[in-house]
Design an enzyme around this catalytic site. Sequence first.
Site, PDB file in Angstrom:
ATOM      1  N   ASN A  64       0.841  -1.202   0.000  1.00 24.79           N
ATOM      2  CA  ASN A  64       0.000   0.000   0.000  1.00 24.79           C
ATOM      3  C   ASN A  64       0.873   1.248   0.000  1.00 24.79           C
ATOM      4  O   ASN A  64       1.947   1.293   0.619  1.00 24.79           O
ATOM      5  CB  ASN A  64      -1.025  -0.011   1.133  1.00 24.79           C
ATOM      6  N   GLU A 112       0.349   5.225   0.581  1.00 29.42           N
ATOM      7  CA  GLU A 112      -0.557   6.290   1.003  1.00 29.42           C
ATOM      8  C   GLU A 112      -0.079   7.641   0.491  1.00 29.42           C
ATOM      9  O   GLU A 112       1.040   7.774  -0.029  1.00 29.42           O
ATOM     10  CB  GLU A 112      -0.695   6.259   2.529  1.00 29.42           C
ATOM     11  N   CYS A 158      -4.086   0.571  -2.451  1.00 35.98           N
ATOM     12  CA  CYS A 158      -3.968  -0.669  -1.674  1.00 35.98           C
ATOM     13  C   CYS A 158      -2.851  -1.552  -2.228  1.00 35.98           C
ATOM     14  O   CYS A 158      -2.476  -1.450  -3.403  1.00 35.98           O
ATOM     15  CB  CYS A 158      -5.280  -1.434  -1.714  1.00 35.98           C
ATOM     16  N   GLU A 216      -3.029  -4.683  -2.942  1.00 37.86           N
ATOM     17  CA  GLU A 216      -3.524  -5.549  -4.017  1.00 37.86           C
ATOM     18  C   GLU A 216      -3.470  -4.817  -5.356  1.00 37.86           C
ATOM     19  O   GLU A 216      -3.124  -5.408  -6.392  1.00 37.86           O
ATOM     20  CB  GLU A 216      -4.972  -5.979  -3.736  1.00 37.86           C
ATOM     21  N   CYS A 239     -10.869  -3.840  -3.611  1.00 36.14           N
ATOM     22  CA  CYS A 239      -9.825  -4.772  -4.070  1.00 36.14           C
ATOM     23  C   CYS A 239     -10.421  -6.107  -4.484  1.00 36.14           C
ATOM     24  O   CYS A 239      -9.907  -6.765  -5.396  1.00 36.14           O
ATOM     25  CB  CYS A 239      -8.764  -4.956  -2.994  1.00 36.14           C
TER      26      CYS A 239
HETATM   27  N1  THU Z   1      -5.296  -1.538   2.601  1.00 39.68           N
HETATM   28  C1  THU Z   1      -4.773  -2.350   1.635  1.00 39.68           C
HETATM   29  O1  THU Z   1      -3.630  -2.141   1.184  1.00 39.68           O
HETATM   30  N2  THU Z   1      -5.517  -3.378   1.200  1.00 39.68           N
HETATM   31  C2  THU Z   1      -6.775  -3.673   1.632  1.00 39.68           C
HETATM   32  O2  THU Z   1      -7.419  -4.559   1.095  1.00 39.68           O
HETATM   33  C3  THU Z   1      -7.334  -2.947   2.770  1.00 39.68           C
HETATM   34  C4  THU Z   1      -6.617  -1.724   3.161  1.00 39.68           C
HETATM   35  C5  THU Z   1      -4.514  -0.385   3.056  1.00 39.68           C
HETATM   36  C6  THU Z   1      -5.050   0.939   2.596  1.00 39.68           C
HETATM   37  C7  THU Z   1      -4.467   1.875   3.627  1.00 39.68           C
HETATM   38  O3  THU Z   1      -3.159   2.258   3.208  1.00 39.68           O
HETATM   39  C8  THU Z   1      -4.343   1.034   4.874  1.00 39.68           C
HETATM   40  O4  THU Z   1      -4.477  -0.316   4.448  1.00 39.68           O
HETATM   41  C9  THU Z   1      -5.404   1.334   5.911  1.00 39.68           C
HETATM   42  O5  THU Z   1      -6.670   1.245   5.378  1.00 39.68           O
END
Ligand code: THU
Length: 136
Positions: free
Chosen positions: A46, A48, A57, A59, A93
């Site tokens: 992920n 941000e 995300c 995925e 995702c």
């Molecule tokens: N996140 C993912 O990378 N994949 C998911 O399926 C759920 C959430 C990440 C997004 C964000 O950077 C952090 O988790 C908190 O939501």
Amino acid sequence: MADPTVEPELLAAARAVQANAHVPYSEFHVGAAIRTRSGAVFSGCNVENAAYPQGTCAEAGAIAAMCAAGEYDIDVLVTVCDGDLLSTPCGGCRQKIREFAHPGTMIHAAGPDGVRTSYTMDELLPDSFGPENLAR
Ligand code: THU
């Protein structure tokens, strides 16, 4: 429950990329690794952003790497998250994975202790909408 067996190499790839997550806001590190039909492995974390909705995300990163390599068939996807709770792919995702899934695609949700739950694509996103719905 679907078969929880995940190959160690794929889990290791997800764990390795989880460490590279850019998560200054949530501090929630996620790693994802895909095994494609050809046998190749692609991973993503992920990423941000200070403009929060622009974050992506893990995925999505793994899927982007897969497509960038010219591959479009997911056999297995594993996510790794921290924490005591079961963390599974978010709703968005699930749909992103679905685009490249087939009936036998497996999705494994792992924590620090290993795989916690395993799903078929249909278990994770029942009665889903996919590319074939657009076939004319
Ligand atoms: N996140 C993912 O990378 N994949 C998911 O399926 C759920 C959430 C990440 C997004 C964000 O950077 C952090 O988790 C908190 O939501």
